[in-house]
Design an enzyme around this catalytic site. Structure first.
Site, short mmCIF file in Angstrom:
data_model
loop_
_atom_site.label_atom_id
_atom_site.label_comp_id
_atom_site.label_asym_id
_atom_site.label_seq_id
_atom_site.Cartn_x
_atom_site.Cartn_y
_atom_site.Cartn_z
N LYS A 139 -5.13 -53.99 -5.58
CA LYS A 139 -5.28 -52.54 -5.76
C LYS A 139 -3.90 -51.89 -5.76
O LYS A 139 -3.12 -52.19 -4.86
CB LYS A 139 -6.14 -51.99 -4.62
CG LYS A 139 -6.38 -50.49 -4.64
CD LYS A 139 -7.17 -50.05 -3.42
CE LYS A 139 -7.43 -48.56 -3.43
NZ LYS A 139 -8.17 -48.10 -2.24
N LYS A 186 -2.81 -54.51 -1.30
CA LYS A 186 -2.99 -53.07 -1.50
C LYS A 186 -1.64 -52.39 -1.42
O LYS A 186 -1.00 -52.37 -0.37
CB LYS A 186 -3.95 -52.52 -0.45
CG LYS A 186 -4.24 -51.02 -0.60
CD LYS A 186 -5.25 -50.60 0.45
CE LYS A 186 -5.60 -49.12 0.35
NZ LYS A 186 -6.58 -48.70 1.36
N SER A 198 -8.60 -44.33 -8.51
CA SER A 198 -8.92 -42.96 -8.88
C SER A 198 -7.89 -42.33 -9.82
O SER A 198 -8.26 -41.63 -10.77
CB SER A 198 -9.06 -42.11 -7.63
OG SER A 198 -7.84 -42.11 -6.88
N ARG A 243 1.61 -44.03 4.30
CA ARG A 243 1.03 -45.32 4.69
C ARG A 243 1.92 -46.50 4.31
O ARG A 243 1.46 -47.64 4.20
CB ARG A 243 -0.35 -45.47 4.05
CG ARG A 243 -1.33 -44.44 4.59
CD ARG A 243 -2.69 -44.51 3.94
NE ARG A 243 -3.59 -43.52 4.56
CZ ARG A 243 -4.61 -42.95 3.96
NH1 ARG A 243 -4.89 -43.25 2.71
NH2 ARG A 243 -5.37 -42.08 4.60
#
Length: 327
Positions: free
Chosen positions: A249, A196, A275, A218
């Site tokens: 991802k 990710k 998204s 993050r």
């Protein structure tokens, strides 16, 4: 020209049926996993402005949403929850009557055959928006593992078929596997967000899940988009710790990573068509700049060609309709 020798590749392209006969990669409804965002309350269908066609839905509308998906032939959903209240340690994530747990029960009561994948993270539930326990402005790895394991067990008790931890803490698969096994859920698989990236494509999701970090970013726990070999190290750790599926991802900018992971590990591979990728396609289609159906089918077929077995995508409903039209 009669002595000119060359290969006639076009022989296998001269009709639609001939192209179908030699087609190498197929997209099926069974490949699709549809994300849903569930909120507390009643009769709520809140459109996500940055994701046209995607809504937050309240618990009482979950059954209606599942009915549509089942009729379309979609067999799997991943559930994200937005609680009414948040706190420093994200206690709503592991409460036995948390929003994901309650949504899972509703789905399994009405449609027990649907595969319910529970998003196992803390960011939607923490007041600070980070995916773990914080100290000052640092996200603490090991204290977060205990909370993730508790979350996974509570989701399994509620009936989740698959646990999908997404926070990228070191050791998160090992901690969750241990927690599930100790609680008697040895049969529940883990779909790990193994790779990710700290991506700019997540913005609209944070609107939908109300999970934007309140300070910092993050990047200390999600991966640097520039790194390729690190992805293999991350996936290798998760496989060793007991992962049953591996997620990469985002999708569109990371098809090389998907192929690398597929070449190295013999586990089902999942792409998360995120998204921001969805929003860009929708915006371009709304402006008449692209053929939405053609673009989406090409993108998802590209993911399958890159090696993925399953695709988490907000396009799932439309894709299911388009695939039915092709039959």
């Amino acid at each position: 020209m009669k002595d000119l020798k060359f290969t006639r590749h076009r022989r296998l392209r001269h009709s639609a049926n001939m192209r179908a006969l030699v087609r190498e990669t197929y997209l099926h409804k069974e490949d699709l996993i549809y994300p849903i965002f569930v909120v507390e309350g009643e009769n709520k269908r809140n459109p996500v402005q940055s994701m046209p066609g995607v809504d937050q839905i309240s618990l009482d509308l979950v059954e209606e949403e599942m009915k549509e998906l089942v009729e379309l032939g979609i067999k799997s959903v991943i559930v994200f929850g937005i609680p009414a209240e948040k706190d420093e340690v994200g206690s709503g994530a592991y409460h036995d009557h948390g929003i994901v747990q309650e949504a899972t029960r509703k789905i399994k009561e009405s449609y027990p055959e649907l595969i319910v994948i529970a998003d196992t993270c803390l960011c939607e539930y923490t007041s600070h928006g980070h995916c773990g326990v914080i100290q000052g402005e640092s996200v603490l790895n090991d204290p977060s593992l205990e909370l993730l394991a508790r979350t996974a067990v509570s989701q399994a008790k509620a009936g989740a078929d698959i646990i999908a931890p997404s926070n990228m803490m070191d050791g998160f698969v090992a901690a969750i596997r241990h927690g599930l096994d100790e609680a008697g859920f040895e049969h529940i698989p883990i779909m790990s967000y193994a790779v990710k990236y700290a991506s700019a494509f997540y913005g609209p999701f944070r609107d939908a899940a109300e999970s934007a970090p309140q300070f910092g970013d993050r990047k200390t726990y999600q991966m640097d988009p520039a790194n390729r070999l690190e992805a293999l190290r991350e996936a290798e750790s998760d496989v060793a710790e007991g992962a049953d599926f591996l997620i990469v991802k985002p999708a569109m900018s990371y098809m090389d990573i998907m192929r690398d992971v597929k070449n190295h590990f013999n586990l089902p591979l999942v792409a998360y068509n995120v998204s921001g990728e969805y929003a860009m396609v929708k915006a371009a289609a709304a402006n008449g700049w692209i053929d939405e159906k053609g673009i989406v089918l090409e993108l998802l077929t590209g993911m399958k060609r890159a090696g993925v077995d399953l695709i988490i995508t907000y396009h799932a409903k439309d894709v299911a309709r388009w695939l039915s039209e092709q039959q």
